[in-house]
Design a protein around this motif. Structure first.
Motif, mmCIF file in Angstrom:
data_model
loop_
_atom_site.group_PDB
_atom_site.id
_atom_site.type_symbol
_atom_site.label_atom_id
_atom_site.label_comp_id
_atom_site.label_asym_id
_atom_site.label_seq_id
_atom_site.Cartn_x
_atom_site.Cartn_y
_atom_site.Cartn_z
ATOM 1 N N ILE A 1 11.736 -20.418 9.673
ATOM 2 C CA ILE A 1 11.685 -21.651 10.961
ATOM 3 C C ILE A 1 10.707 -20.185 11.723
ATOM 4 C CG2 ILE A 1 12.768 -21.676 12.676
ATOM 5 C CD1 ILE A 1 14.636 -22.890 10.357
ATOM 6 N N GLN A 2 10.054 -21.647 12.677
ATOM 7 C CA GLN A 2 8.961 -20.334 13.223
ATOM 8 C C GLN A 2 9.811 -20.133 15.090
ATOM 9 O OE1 GLN A 2 6.248 -20.739 12.662
ATOM 10 N NE2 GLN A 2 5.261 -19.578 14.599
ATOM 11 N N GLY A 3 9.449 -18.936 15.297
ATOM 12 C CA GLY A 3 9.755 -18.951 16.696
ATOM 13 C C GLY A 3 10.915 -17.669 16.115
ATOM 14 N N CYS A 4 10.419 -16.346 17.302
ATOM 15 C CA CYS A 4 11.853 -15.063 17.205
ATOM 16 C C CYS A 4 11.415 -15.095 18.384
ATOM 17 C CB CYS A 4 12.124 -14.155 16.157
ATOM 18 S SG CYS A 4 12.469 -12.720 16.665
ATOM 19 N N PRO A 5 11.838 -14.724 19.405
ATOM 20 C CA PRO A 5 11.900 -13.502 20.583
ATOM 21 C C PRO A 5 12.307 -11.950 20.702
ATOM 22 C CG PRO A 5 14.021 -14.346 21.236
ATOM 23 C CD PRO A 5 13.671 -14.902 19.445
ATOM 24 N N VAL A 6 12.752 -11.412 19.350
ATOM 25 C CA VAL A 6 12.962 -10.269 19.192
ATOM 26 C C VAL A 6 12.279 -9.045 19.364
ATOM 27 C CG1 VAL A 6 14.811 -8.467 17.730
ATOM 28 C CG2 VAL A 6 15.329 -11.259 18.483
ATOM 29 N N GLY A 7 11.630 -8.972 19.024
ATOM 30 C CA GLY A 7 9.931 -8.130 19.319
ATOM 31 C C GLY A 7 9.763 -6.845 18.643
ATOM 32 N N CYS A 8 10.693 -6.898 17.543
ATOM 33 C CA CYS A 8 10.963 -5.517 16.543
ATOM 34 C C CYS A 8 8.962 -5.360 16.501
ATOM 35 C CB CYS A 8 11.914 -5.216 15.325
ATOM 36 S SG CYS A 8 13.453 -6.548 15.313
ATOM 37 N N PRO A 9 8.852 -3.809 17.045
ATOM 38 C CA PRO A 9 7.627 -3.289 16.358
ATOM 39 C C PRO A 9 6.882 -3.116 14.799
ATOM 40 C CG PRO A 9 8.999 -1.333 17.735
ATOM 41 C CD PRO A 9 10.151 -2.834 17.230
ATOM 42 N N TRP A 10 7.945 -3.520 14.506
ATOM 43 C CA TRP A 10 7.404 -2.799 13.028
ATOM 44 C C TRP A 10 7.620 -4.370 12.082
ATOM 45 C CZ3 TRP A 10 12.130 -4.789 11.665
ATOM 46 C CH2 TRP A 10 13.204 -4.465 11.922
ATOM 47 N N CYS A 11 7.648 -5.641 12.648
ATOM 48 C CA CYS A 11 8.486 -6.539 11.828
ATOM 49 C C CYS A 11 7.357 -6.996 10.757
ATOM 50 C CB CYS A 11 8.201 -8.224 13.090
ATOM 51 S SG CYS A 11 8.754 -9.466 12.388
ATOM 52 N N ASP A 12 7.435 -7.826 9.472
ATOM 53 C CA ASP A 12 6.521 -7.813 8.850
ATOM 54 C C ASP A 12 6.068 -9.220 9.314
ATOM 55 O OD1 ASP A 12 9.098 -9.022 7.407
ATOM 56 O OD2 ASP A 12 8.498 -7.246 5.898
ATOM 57 N N THR B 1 5.444 -15.327 12.879
ATOM 58 C CA THR B 1 6.043 -16.478 13.586
ATOM 59 C C THR B 1 6.585 -16.386 14.773
ATOM 60 O OG1 THR B 1 8.426 -14.934 12.366
ATOM 61 C CG2 THR B 1 6.527 -15.791 11.032
ATOM 62 N N TRP B 2 5.878 -15.049 15.264
ATOM 63 C CA TRP B 2 7.154 -15.028 16.848
ATOM 64 C C TRP B 2 6.943 -16.493 18.115
ATOM 65 C CZ3 TRP B 2 6.127 -8.785 18.238
ATOM 66 C CH2 TRP B 2 6.991 -8.552 17.078
ATOM 67 N N ASP B 3 5.673 -17.023 17.789
ATOM 68 C CA ASP B 3 6.167 -17.707 18.838
ATOM 69 C C ASP B 3 5.285 -19.553 18.540
ATOM 70 O OD1 ASP B 3 5.037 -15.680 20.528
ATOM 71 O OD2 ASP B 3 3.519 -16.054 20.476
ATOM 72 N N ILE B 4 6.120 -20.546 19.402
ATOM 73 C CA ILE B 4 6.038 -21.185 18.732
ATOM 74 C C ILE B 4 4.661 -22.377 20.127
ATOM 75 C CG2 ILE B 4 7.636 -23.541 18.644
ATOM 76 C CD1 ILE B 4 9.807 -21.787 18.357
ATOM 77 N N ASN B 5 3.902 -22.465 19.230
ATOM 78 C CA ASN B 5 2.917 -22.757 20.428
ATOM 79 C C ASN B 5 2.783 -23.967 19.548
ATOM 80 O OD1 ASN B 5 0.561 -22.985 21.076
ATOM 81 N ND2 ASN B 5 -0.865 -21.333 21.060
ATOM 82 N N PRO B 6 2.968 -24.581 20.883
ATOM 83 C CA PRO B 6 2.217 -26.278 20.684
ATOM 84 C C PRO B 6 1.164 -26.982 19.766
ATOM 85 C CG PRO B 6 2.920 -25.650 22.767
ATOM 86 C CD PRO B 6 3.103 -24.806 22.604
ATOM 87 N N ASP B 7 0.132 -25.676 19.960
ATOM 88 C CA ASP B 7 -1.633 -25.980 19.682
ATOM 89 C C ASP B 7 -1.252 -25.864 17.953
ATOM 90 O OD1 ASP B 7 -2.628 -26.418 21.691
ATOM 91 O OD2 ASP B 7 -3.131 -24.874 22.809
ATOM 92 N N ASP B 8 -0.071 -25.085 17.729
ATOM 93 C CA ASP B 8 -0.734 -24.577 15.638
ATOM 94 C C ASP B 8 0.584 -25.383 15.602
ATOM 95 O OD1 ASP B 8 -1.961 -22.326 16.816
ATOM 96 O OD2 ASP B 8 0.152 -20.900 17.050
ATOM 97 N N GLU B 9 0.725 -26.874 16.291
ATOM 98 C CA GLU B 9 1.434 -27.355 15.195
ATOM 99 C C GLU B 9 0.662 -28.221 14.284
ATOM 100 O OE1 GLU B 9 4.696 -30.321 16.633
ATOM 101 O OE2 GLU B 9 4.568 -31.543 15.291
ATOM 102 N N ARG B 10 0.691 -28.208 12.729
ATOM 103 C CA ARG B 10 0.301 -28.772 12.065
ATOM 104 C C ARG B 10 1.100 -30.359 10.856
ATOM 105 N NH1 ARG B 10 -2.772 -26.597 14.272
ATOM 106 N NH2 ARG B 10 -4.780 -24.899 14.380
ATOM 107 N N SER B 11 0.229 -30.979 9.927
ATOM 108 C CA SER B 11 1.066 -31.554 9.474
ATOM 109 C C SER B 11 1.765 -30.689 8.507
ATOM 110 C CB SER B 11 0.308 -32.102 8.844
ATOM 111 O OG SER B 11 -0.560 -31.707 7.698
ATOM 112 N N ALA B 12 2.450 -30.825 7.359
ATOM 113 C CA ALA B 12 3.659 -29.640 6.428
ATOM 114 C C ALA B 12 2.767 -30.068 5.329
ATOM 115 C CB ALA B 12 4.737 -30.765 5.477
ATOM 116 N N ASP B 13 1.541 -30.761 5.130
ATOM 117 C CA ASP B 13 0.625 -30.550 3.824
ATOM 118 C C ASP B 13 -0.015 -30.017 4.295
ATOM 119 O OD1 ASP B 13 2.119 -33.188 2.030
ATOM 120 O OD2 ASP B 13 0.692 -34.221 2.809
#
Ligand SMILES: C[S@@+](CC[C@H](N)C(=O)[O-])C[C@H]1O[C@@H](n2cnc3c(N)ncnc32)[C@H](O)[C@@H]1O
Ligand SMILES: Nc1nc2[nH]cc(C(=O)O)c2c(=O)[nH]1
Ligand code: SF4
Ligand SMILES: [Mg+2]
Length: 224
Positions: A29-40, A44-56
């Motif tokens: 799932i897209q989106g996370c506000p927690v911000g762990c510095p070592w997150c792999d 996925t953190w930002d839900i940017n409307p410009d980043d929406e694409r089709s599933a394909d």
């Protein structure tokens, strides 16, 4: 009808924790506000409307990307069928999947015969079907505060604590004193980013405390 913002869907083997080795379909799932510095999964953190694409388009991408697509449950099932997935366990991860109420999605998956697992940071209330396997990977600088984390820990089937420093172990010990009477989740330490020192630390504290070791095994064998 709920629609979900999804960063990627892939079939692999659960690489971490108690269900290591279980063939699984990952729904990130897209989106996370927690911000762990070592997150792999920083993509996925930002839900940017410009980043929406089709599933394909998203499914055709190789490697990490901040692109996401919207999907209803029926569209997700059609995608599973198109991809020819055979795994019978679905892992809802992210991002932070528990930013959303997952009761409907998990219930629909269970009704189709899937096992369902959730990977969550404990920073949001865990809203899911009671048969869901819940892995809480506690984040101590949590934005939700202790009430939320306590309720997530009380719901956890396993606690998988990322560690790189003694301080992380101390934080886990403090959290475990807060578990309600009768709660007995499996306890795992997971070395952060496979660092040798973090792994040594995790091994030492697992042995001392009779906790279990969780390695990100998929990274060792180079699968997703
Ligand atoms: C990417 S997170 C997504 C789910 C949720 N936001 C969470 O933190 O549990 C999935 C799992 O990967 C772990 N993780 C993330 N980055 C890691 C890293 N660099 N080393 C070890 N574990 C990591 C998290 O602690 C969590 O257990
Ligand atoms: N193979 C594999 N196992 C995983 N277990 C948890 C993962 C995650 O990113 O949530 C993950 C992942 O990304 N890949
Ligand atoms: S909570 Fe999970 S997804 Fe969010 S930053 Fe931390 S590890 Fe990454
Ligand atoms: Mg991962």
């Amino acid at each position: 009808m709920n629609r979900y913002k999804i960063n990627e869907v892939f079939q692999s083997i659960q690489g971490e924790g108690a269900l290591t080795g279980v063939p699984s379909i990952f729904v990130r799932i897209q989106g996370c506000p927690v911000g762990c510095p070592w997150c792999d999964t920083k993509h996925t953190w930002d839900i940017n409307p410009d980043d929406e694409r089709s599933a394909d388009d998203v499914m055709a991408e190789q490697g990490e990307s901040s692109h996401w697509f919207q999907s209803s449950f029926d569209e997700l099932m059609a995608l599973f069928a198109r991809e020819g997935y055979t795994a019978k366990n679905v892992i809802l991860t992210g991002g932070e999947p528990c930013m959303f109420d997952l009761t409907e999605l998990s219930s629909q998956l269970i009704a189709r015969g899937y096992g369902v697992s959730i990977e969550t940071s404990g920073t949001f209330e865990v809203l899911t079907h009671p048969d869901t396997w819940v892995t809480v990977s506690p984040k101590v600088n949590m934005k939700g505060g202790y009430d939320i984390l306590d309720s997530a820990l009380a719901r956890a089937n396993e606690i998988k604590h990322p560690v790189a420093m003694e301080r992380h172990v101390d934080e886990l010990k403090a959290l475990l004193t807060r578990l309600p009477e009768g709660a007995a989740p499996l306890i795992y330490l997971q070395p952060i980013s496979q660092q040798a020192r973090a792994t040594e630390l995790a091994i030492k504290h697992c042995i001392e405390n009779n906790w279990r070791l969780s390695l990100q095994t998929h990274k060792f064998i180079g699968i997703e």
